[in-house]
Design a protein around this motif. Structure first.
Motif, short mmCIF file in Angstrom:
data_model
loop_
_atom_site.label_atom_id
_atom_site.label_comp_id
_atom_site.label_asym_id
_atom_site.label_seq_id
_atom_site.Cartn_x
_atom_site.Cartn_y
_atom_site.Cartn_z
N ARG A 157 -67.14 -4.02 7.12
CA ARG A 157 -66.93 -4.79 5.90
C ARG A 157 -65.86 -5.83 6.19
O ARG A 157 -64.78 -5.49 6.65
CB ARG A 157 -66.46 -3.90 4.74
CG ARG A 157 -67.55 -2.97 4.21
CD ARG A 157 -67.02 -2.12 3.08
NE ARG A 157 -68.01 -1.19 2.58
CZ ARG A 157 -67.76 -0.22 1.72
NH1 ARG A 157 -66.52 -0.05 1.27
NH2 ARG A 157 -68.72 0.59 1.30
N VAL A 158 -66.16 -7.10 5.95
CA VAL A 158 -65.18 -8.13 6.27
C VAL A 158 -64.11 -8.24 5.19
O VAL A 158 -63.05 -8.83 5.42
CB VAL A 158 -65.85 -9.51 6.47
CG1 VAL A 158 -66.81 -9.46 7.63
CG2 VAL A 158 -66.54 -9.98 5.20
N GLY A 159 -64.34 -7.67 4.01
CA GLY A 159 -63.33 -7.72 2.96
C GLY A 159 -63.43 -8.96 2.10
O GLY A 159 -64.15 -9.91 2.42
N SER A 160 -62.69 -8.95 1.00
CA SER A 160 -62.78 -10.03 0.01
C SER A 160 -62.07 -11.31 0.46
O SER A 160 -62.45 -12.40 0.04
CB SER A 160 -62.16 -9.55 -1.31
OG SER A 160 -62.75 -8.34 -1.74
N PHE A 161 -61.03 -11.15 1.28
CA PHE A 161 -60.21 -12.31 1.64
C PHE A 161 -59.94 -12.32 3.14
O PHE A 161 -58.81 -12.46 3.59
CB PHE A 161 -58.89 -12.28 0.86
CG PHE A 161 -59.08 -12.25 -0.63
CD1 PHE A 161 -59.34 -13.41 -1.34
CD2 PHE A 161 -59.02 -11.05 -1.32
CE1 PHE A 161 -59.53 -13.38 -2.71
CE2 PHE A 161 -59.21 -11.00 -2.70
CZ PHE A 161 -59.46 -12.17 -3.40
N VAL A 162 -60.99 -12.18 3.93
CA VAL A 162 -60.84 -12.06 5.37
C VAL A 162 -60.20 -13.29 5.99
O VAL A 162 -59.39 -13.19 6.92
CB VAL A 162 -62.21 -11.77 6.03
CG1 VAL A 162 -63.19 -12.90 5.81
CG2 VAL A 162 -62.03 -11.48 7.52
N LEU A 163 -60.50 -14.49 5.48
CA LEU A 163 -59.93 -15.71 6.05
C LEU A 163 -58.43 -15.80 5.78
O LEU A 163 -57.67 -16.29 6.61
CB LEU A 163 -60.65 -16.93 5.49
CG LEU A 163 -62.15 -17.03 5.86
CD1 LEU A 163 -62.78 -18.25 5.19
CD2 LEU A 163 -62.34 -17.09 7.36
N ASN A 164 -57.99 -15.31 4.61
CA ASN A 164 -56.55 -15.28 4.31
C ASN A 164 -55.82 -14.40 5.31
O ASN A 164 -54.69 -14.69 5.71
CB ASN A 164 -56.32 -14.75 2.90
CG ASN A 164 -56.92 -15.65 1.83
OD1 ASN A 164 -58.11 -15.88 1.82
ND2 ASN A 164 -56.10 -16.15 0.92
N GLY A 165 -56.47 -13.30 5.72
CA GLY A 165 -55.87 -12.43 6.71
C GLY A 165 -55.77 -13.09 8.07
O GLY A 165 -54.73 -13.01 8.74
N LEU A 166 -56.80 -13.78 8.47
CA LEU A 166 -56.79 -14.47 9.77
C LEU A 166 -55.73 -15.57 9.80
O LEU A 166 -55.22 -15.92 10.87
CB LEU A 166 -58.16 -15.06 10.07
CG LEU A 166 -59.29 -14.04 10.32
CD1 LEU A 166 -60.60 -14.76 10.55
CD2 LEU A 166 -58.96 -13.14 11.50
#
Length: 527
Positions: A157-166
């Motif tokens: 599951r990539v999650g709701s805010f994966v780009l914010n994490g990256l």
């Protein structure tokens, strides 16, 4: 109450908070100076500098000078190109195009394969990275195509805010990929500065790189006004930091407490950073008194939280409404107000009585011959306000029949207690994050040393909410996330009670705070 650099960064204790910089017109209009040295304060020695192995906020802050993320995020939450020029999220995959021509501090090229290596290291449970599950989804696999300069990340599951994490995940490269031990007191990244000198518990010195052209919005180190050198000076005492700033020994100082007023009176440049400074956690490990929800609720109900917040923030604070506090918030709303147990001392006494904690002749409650003795750990970096608040809480709990030992610690020591020894009962630390998914590893899942769930929380309704929220993307997931957070607060797993605005004062320089001090935003000023 320091950020847990959640690794959204436990905000000064464990992870790094972010906010928006502010400036006076005079600071904006002053002439720029090239070749100068910028000096700022950190309140404790960061220890191991590996940006993927530590959650300490100062590790993350110093890392921003030597490392870059794949994506940048601005003060308004907009995602900007970093080491990745393009990205897309489809189903359980994230595809990124890596910028060509980027070099590491040792001169080697930064490639798509380097990105895959970083992901593999953080994702490998044996490396015990505190960033796994915070900035990078658990179970992530990466495949690189160097010819096309692309990387594909695949996760359950990539999650709701994966780009914010990256946008928070620093990329290691060069020799650091082959020798992680070298990162403990060194840096190997693509950032705008190289770490050139380390004097532990004293200062860390960085030198500007030539040829760096891949900063936010294409900013380069040839930009006028960027300092030639940067010195992070360890200054544990906030009054000393204020004195150094006023006398010219520092160009920037981040402070709270009584010294703030005299710096405000000096009409200095100021960058403001919203921060959750009052957040109460309980050690729920087996055998600890706070593993019992009745004990946690009693301790919370006994406190007048608004009064406690007033003392902590010298009257300047506000009431938290979400567990995330790092601006810009991915999910604004209110998961807290209706869930926090109300102040009720009589109810607190009844809860402890019912749980079998009986008051003895000495006024201390006990059960089975064992006194209700607890330690309160708090971060001294938050100045006299947190000490005064701890004194107030200690007095209140003592009157309740609890034997309380206050344990003031610096940032490194607090992190050592939470993630190392586990020797604590109540902790005031703010876990800073901008999106609710970044909190998940801190409030669920594996406990130290294999995970970051330092309070040993096991909340089934919250876990169900997380499972539902992670199936949704972006703002569409926010209502579900906030309802899940309310379960944590209602069950007294975590109790946020004070927000404040932390101010970084500048003299002879201006800068921005977006997830911490932004290296490429620093401008040295004449006069």
């Amino acid at each position: 109450m320091k950020r847990i650099a959640a690794p959204a960064a436990v905000c000064a204790a464990v992870l790094v908070a972010s906010g928006c910089g502010g400036a006076s017109p005079a600071a904006q209009d002053q002439a720029l100076v090239d070749g100068a040295t910028f000096t700022f304060n950190i309140d404790s020695d960061p220890g191991n500098l590996d940006p993927q192995a530590g959650a300490n906020s100062w590790v993350q802050q110093l890392g921003r000078f030597g490392y870059d993320p794949l994506i940048h995020i601005d003060a308004n939450g907009k995602l900007l190109p970093g080491l990745a020029t393009e990205w897309s999220v489809t189903g359980n995959q994230v595809k990124l195009t890596v910028k060509k021509g980027v070099t590491c501090s040792d001169g080697t090229p930064f490639t798509a394969a380097n990105v895959a290596s970083n992901v593999a290291w953080v994702a490998d449970p044996k490396n015990k990275s505190p960033l796994l599950g915070v900035y990078l989804p658990a179970g992530t696999k990466a495949t690189a195509d160097d010819a096309a300069s692309t990387v594909t990340l695949t996760a359950p599951r990539v999650g709701s805010f994966v780009l914010n994490g990256l946008a928070k995940l620093s990329m290691v490269c060069g020799k650091g990929l082959q020798d992680r031990k070298a990162l403990a007191q060194g840096m190997s990244g693509t950032g705008p500065y190289t770490l050139t000198s380390v004097a532990a518990s004293d200062q860390y010195t960085f030198t500007k790189r030539d040829g760096y052209t891949w900063g936010p919005d294409g900013l380069s180190t040839a930009t006028n006004g960027l300092p030639q050198k940067v010195v992070a000076k360890v200054v544990p005492n906030p009054t000393t930091a204020a004195n150094l700033l006023l006398s010219g020994g520092l160009n920037a100082a981040t402070l709270i407490g009584p010294d703030v007023k005299r710096l405000q009176a000096a009409n200095l440049y100021t960058a403001k950073m919203p921060l959750l400074v009052g957040e109460m956690w309980f050690n729920q490990a087996g055998g600890r008194p706070a593993a019992d929800q009745s004990v946690r609720e009693a301790l919370t109900r006994a406190l007048d939280l608004p009064q406690l917040a007033k003392v902590l923030t010298s009257g300047a604070g506000t009431t938290p409404t979400t567990l995330s506090s790092v601006v810009p918030l991915a999910c604004p709303g209110d998961s807290v107000s209706a869930a926090v147990p109300a102040h009720d001392v009589e109810k607190a006494k009844q809860l402890l009585d019912k749980a079998g904690w009986v008051t003895g002749a000495d006024g201390v409650r006990a059960k089975g011959g064992k006194p209700l003795a607890l330690t309160l750990s708090f971060n001294t970096a938050f100045g006299t306000g947190i000490s005064a608040a701890a004194e107030l809480a200690t007095k209140t709990w003592t009157e309740l029949g609890v034997k309380i030992t206050a344990k003031p610690q610096d940032t490194t020591a607090v992190n050592g207690s939470l993630f190392g020894t586990g020797d604590w009962d109540i902790a005031w630390v703010g876990v800073g994050s901008s999106s609710p998914d970044q909190l998940v590893p801190f409030v669920s899942g594996p406990v130290p040393p294999t995970g970051t769930n330092f309070a040993h929380i096991d909340n089934a309704p919250y876990a169900e909410g997380v499972a539902a929220a992670t199936k949704l993307q972006g703002a569409d997931s926010c209502d579900v996330w906030l309802k899940a957070e309310a379960k944590l607060v209602g069950d007294v797993d975590v109790v946020p009670f004070a927000n404040d605005v932390i101010q970084t004062f500048g003299k002879g320089a201006r800068f921005e705070n977006i997830g911490g001090l932004v290296p490429t935003s620093i401008r040295m000023l004449a006069g």
